[in-house]
Design a protein around this motif. Structure first.
Motif, mmCIF file in Angstrom:
data_model
loop_
_atom_site.group_PDB
_atom_site.id
_atom_site.type_symbol
_atom_site.label_atom_id
_atom_site.label_comp_id
_atom_site.label_asym_id
_atom_site.label_seq_id
_atom_site.Cartn_x
_atom_site.Cartn_y
_atom_site.Cartn_z
ATOM 1 N N THR A 96 -10.168 -1.029 -2.937
ATOM 2 C CA THR A 96 -9.627 -2.345 -3.251
ATOM 3 C C THR A 96 -8.773 -2.229 -4.494
ATOM 4 N N ALA B 158 -6.607 -7.053 -2.505
ATOM 5 C CA ALA B 158 -6.132 -6.393 -1.287
ATOM 6 C C ALA B 158 -6.870 -5.076 -1.109
ATOM 7 N N SER B 159 -7.277 -4.773 0.118
ATOM 8 C CA SER B 159 -7.982 -3.528 0.431
ATOM 9 C C SER B 159 -7.258 -2.800 1.548
ATOM 10 N N ASP B 160 -7.217 -1.439 1.427
ATOM 11 C CA ASP B 160 -6.610 -0.630 2.482
ATOM 12 C C ASP B 160 -7.668 0.016 3.380
ATOM 13 N N GLY B 161 -8.912 -0.433 3.237
ATOM 14 C CA GLY B 161 -10.001 0.131 4.021
ATOM 15 C C GLY B 161 -10.723 1.242 3.294
ATOM 16 N N GLU C 86 -3.027 -0.316 6.517
ATOM 17 C CA GLU C 86 -3.122 -1.738 6.801
ATOM 18 C C GLU C 86 -3.941 -2.420 5.716
ATOM 19 N N ILE C 87 -3.479 -3.600 5.316
ATOM 20 C CA ILE C 87 -4.092 -4.304 4.192
ATOM 21 C C ILE C 87 -4.845 -5.539 4.683
ATOM 22 N N THR C 88 -6.009 -5.768 4.115
ATOM 23 C CA THR C 88 -6.744 -7.013 4.324
ATOM 24 C C THR C 88 -6.998 -7.633 2.954
ATOM 25 N N TYR C 89 -7.107 -8.980 2.949
ATOM 26 C CA TYR C 89 -7.268 -9.693 1.693
ATOM 27 C C TYR C 89 -8.651 -10.323 1.609
ATOM 28 N N SER C 90 -9.182 -10.371 0.417
ATOM 29 C CA SER C 90 -10.436 -11.081 0.176
ATOM 30 C C SER C 90 -10.197 -12.109 -0.934
ATOM 31 N N TYR C 91 -10.915 -13.241 -0.829
ATOM 32 C CA TYR C 91 -10.696 -14.367 -1.728
ATOM 33 C C TYR C 91 -11.980 -14.671 -2.489
ATOM 34 N N ASP D 113 0.845 -1.187 0.000
ATOM 35 C CA ASP D 113 0.000 0.000 0.000
ATOM 36 C C ASP D 113 0.883 1.240 0.000
#
Length: 499
Positions: A387, A381-384, A343-348, A338
């Protein structure tokens, strides 16, 4: 004047009065009255102006031989026309410059009148006056029209006054004759004077000039500017561009200076704002200063630095070539980055043959798969806030080959000229439940004999040969491992039948 004389004579008619005096004898005696003499008169002031009252004055009194008291009657003419005025003094409010006023006087003793006497004056004109005009603006540029203003004029005679304008450039008349001088007529450095001349319809007053003004340099026009991209992210370099050039009224050469300033006070010179200098949510303003060497025009435009989404992650599958009995794990092999440090979260998301399946777990259970299916794991990947682009890994559910069977040669002590049979002792097992077939091969003395059937013909066998057979199972897609039998030795030639 004859008609006035007659009218005044009528007003003061000589009336003969007979006075009777009685004596003791009752006799009467008539005494004849003598008329008064002609007086001399003059008008004051002798050279009146429009603001002067006129006074008709008796200079030499009328003489009456009888000693009778004398009364004077006054009449006035204007330019030879009789008026209704009968007073000795005429107010200035009744006079106009250029008029000829005549005062006519007749003396009367109450019975008889004298001859009429007249005195005349012409009302003089006072020329109008103008106050010194003032040019506005006091410090004009070549973009300013010059105004001589509303000239302040007065006329002592109360006449309407017109004003004539004239302009001088560097001391010379230009022929401009309006109160406003258009800016197109001026050039930087010129000295201009406005002159006003009043006129009351009769006389022209004295011309009055303003203080000179010098035409100053005009600043350049403000250029039109824009930024590219118009909605920059924190990963974008931003360029400040002039989309419409500045113009200089004085045709001076122009120079441009660019500068970026942030709301926090940071400064970045030049037209380009590097992404390395910015952070999301910052406000930056581009200033463009245009100079003609003396004066400066400024243009500015602002942008807000928007969030930048994470990069695409690297994705890997484990196992890379799964079969029906294996669940598949979707792994982030290269983490997304980023640019803003969020902070990064992942989605599948799992797709089968390119279509979403609704499975959003990082693991795909084997119970959901079938042989030959094409599966892909898509990771975002999303930083909030946003995406970013996704990463993808693909695989195909592979076939499982059958297991190795066990084989043997049916003949344990074969003779030369005897056929041999390769038989499946333990069948192959196909984990996918596919039907299997077998492929055979014969080895003679350690060398492939080129015979690929389950039975070895009798004519192939001879005394002293050593034979083995092998077999492998096929499910139609893949073949399993080879199974080899124990060898058998051909000990002797097969005896012919005994009769």
């Amino acid at each position: 004047m004859k008609h006035l004389k007659l009218s005044l004579a009528a007003a003061f008619a000589c009336v003969s009065l007979l006075a009777g005096c009685g004596d003791d004898n009752g006799k009467a005696e008539t005494i004849q009255n003598s008329g008064p003499g002609t007086p001399s008169i003059r008008l004051q002031p002798a050279s009146p102006m429009g603001d002067d009252d006129l006074s008709c004055e008796v200079v030499t009194e009328s003489f009456d031989a009888d000693g009778d008291p004398i009364n004077y009657a006054y009449a006035w003419e204007v330019d030879g026309e009789a008026t209704v005025l009968t007073t000795r003094i005429v107010s200035s409010s009744r006079t106009e410059p250029g008029q000829k006023w005549t005062c006519i006087v007749i003396a009367s003793d109450g019975v008889l009148s004298s001859d009429a006497v007249a005195a005349s004056v012409t009302i003089g004109n006072k020329p109008p006056l103008a106050e010194e005009p003032r040019i506005t603006p006091a410090r004009p540029t070549t973009l300013d029209a010059l105004s001589c203003g509303d000239a302040s004029v007065t006329d002592a005679d109360g006449q309407a006054v017109s004003v004539r304008y004239a302009w001088k450039r560097n001391g010379e008349y230009t022929g401009d004759s309006t109160s406003i001088l258009p800016f197109e007529r001026t050039i930087r450095g010129e000295s201009w004077v406005c002159e006003v001349t009043p006129h009351d319809g009769i006389e022209t007053g004295q011309s009055v000039s303003s203080a000179p003004v010098v035409v100053l340099n005009s600043p350049p026009s403000v250029p039109a500017i824009a930024v590219n991209p118009t909605d920059p992210r924190s990963t974008d370099d931003v360029l400040c561009e002039v989309v419409s050039e500045s113009e200089d009224p004085d045709l001076d050469p122009l120079t441009y200076v660019y500068e970026w300033r942030s709301g926090t006070g940071a400064i970045s010179p030049g037209p380009s704002l590097s992404a390395a200098a910015t952070s999301k949510d910052e406000a930056w303003t581009c200033f463009v200063l245009v100079s003609d060497g003396e004066l400066v025009a400024e243009a500015q435009t602002s942008v807000n630095i928007a969030n930048s989404p994470p990069s695409a992650p690297g994705v890997a599958l484990s196992p890379t070539s799964p079969n029906l009995s294996e669940s598949i794990s979707c792994l982030v092999s290269t983490p997304a980055v980023d640019p803003d440090g969020d902070e990064i979260t992942y989605s599948y998301m799992w797709t089968k043959f390119g279509f979403p399946t609704g499975n959003t777990s990082p693991t795909l259970d084997f119970s959901n798969t079938a042989k030959g299916e094409e599966w892909a794991c898509v990771v975002s990947a999303s930083d909030g806030n946003e995406t970013g682009p996704s990463g993808t890994a693909e695989t195909i559910i592979v076939n499982r080959a059958p297991s190795a069977p066990t084989v043997k040669i049916a003949q344990t002590a074969p003779l030369g000229g005897e056929a041999l049979d390769c038989v499946i002792e333990t069948a192959s097992v196909d984990a996918d439940g596919d039907a299997v077939t077998y492929e055979y091969s014969w080895i003679r003395d350690g060398v492939d004999a080129g015979i690929y059937s389950a039975g070895l013909p009798a004519f192939e066998t001879s005394k002293g040969q050593q034979w083995t057979c092998s077999a492998r199972a096929s499910d139609g897609t893949d073949v399993g491992p080879v199974a080899v039998s124990d060898f058998v030795l051909i000990s002797m030639v097969l005896r012919p039948p005994h009769f």
